[in-house]
Design a protein around this motif. Structure first.
Motif, PDB file in Angstrom:
ATOM      1  N   GLN A  44       0.828  -1.204   0.000  1.00  0.00           N
ATOM      2  CA  GLN A  44       0.000   0.000   0.000  1.00  0.00           C
ATOM      3  C   GLN A  44       0.868   1.262   0.000  1.00  0.00           C
ATOM      4  N   HIS A  45       1.878   1.276   0.840  1.00  0.00           N
ATOM      5  CA  HIS A  45       2.767   2.443   0.900  1.00  0.00           C
ATOM      6  C   HIS A  45       3.546   2.591  -0.406  1.00  0.00           C
ATOM      7  N   LYS A  47       2.521   1.707  -3.373  1.00  0.00           N
ATOM      8  CA  LYS A  47       1.572   2.225  -4.361  1.00  0.00           C
ATOM      9  C   LYS A  47       1.380   3.729  -4.169  1.00  0.00           C
ATOM     10  N   GLU A  48       1.181   4.156  -2.930  1.00  0.00           N
ATOM     11  CA  GLU A  48       0.982   5.585  -2.651  1.00  0.00           C
ATOM     12  C   GLU A  48       2.202   6.405  -3.067  1.00  0.00           C
ATOM     13  N   LEU A  49       3.385   5.910  -2.761  1.00  0.00           N
ATOM     14  CA  LEU A  49       4.612   6.614  -3.122  1.00  0.00           C
ATOM     15  C   LEU A  49       4.789   6.662  -4.642  1.00  0.00           C
ATOM     16  N   VAL A  51       2.358   6.616  -6.966  1.00  0.00           N
ATOM     17  CA  VAL A  51       1.385   7.566  -7.508  1.00  0.00           C
ATOM     18  C   VAL A  51       1.823   9.001  -7.222  1.00  0.00           C
ATOM     19  N   HIS A  52       2.281   9.253  -6.015  1.00  0.00           N
ATOM     20  CA  HIS A  52       2.747  10.597  -5.650  1.00  0.00           C
ATOM     21  C   HIS A  52       3.939  11.011  -6.519  1.00  0.00           C
TER      22      HIS A  52
END
Length: 67
Positions: A44-45, A47-49, A51-52
């Motif tokens: 999850q982290h 993926k977030e990183l 996308v950011h």
């Protein structure tokens, strides 16, 4: 040599290779000879990183030239 070119491209947009290098190397399946080791993150982290990082790249590119 490949990692030097990669660093130059990343720096062209004002990004720091040490911060975004592992993300780009993973997303692009680049083998840079161990210059950028994969990050030890939860899925999850990660993926977030990712996308950011990609969204930030678009914004940085838009500052240089119209997107």
């Amino acid at each position: 040599m490949r990692d030097e070119k990669f660093r130059a491209i990343v720096q062209r947009y004002g990004e720091h290779p040490s911060e975004v290098g592992p993300i780009y190397a993973e997303l692009l399946s680049l083998d840079l000879g161990g210059a950028f080791k994969p990050l030890d993150l939860s899925p999850q982290h990660r993926k977030e990183l990712s996308v950011h990082t990609l969204a930030n790249r678009v914004l940085l590119a838009a500052k240089i030239a119209p997107a």
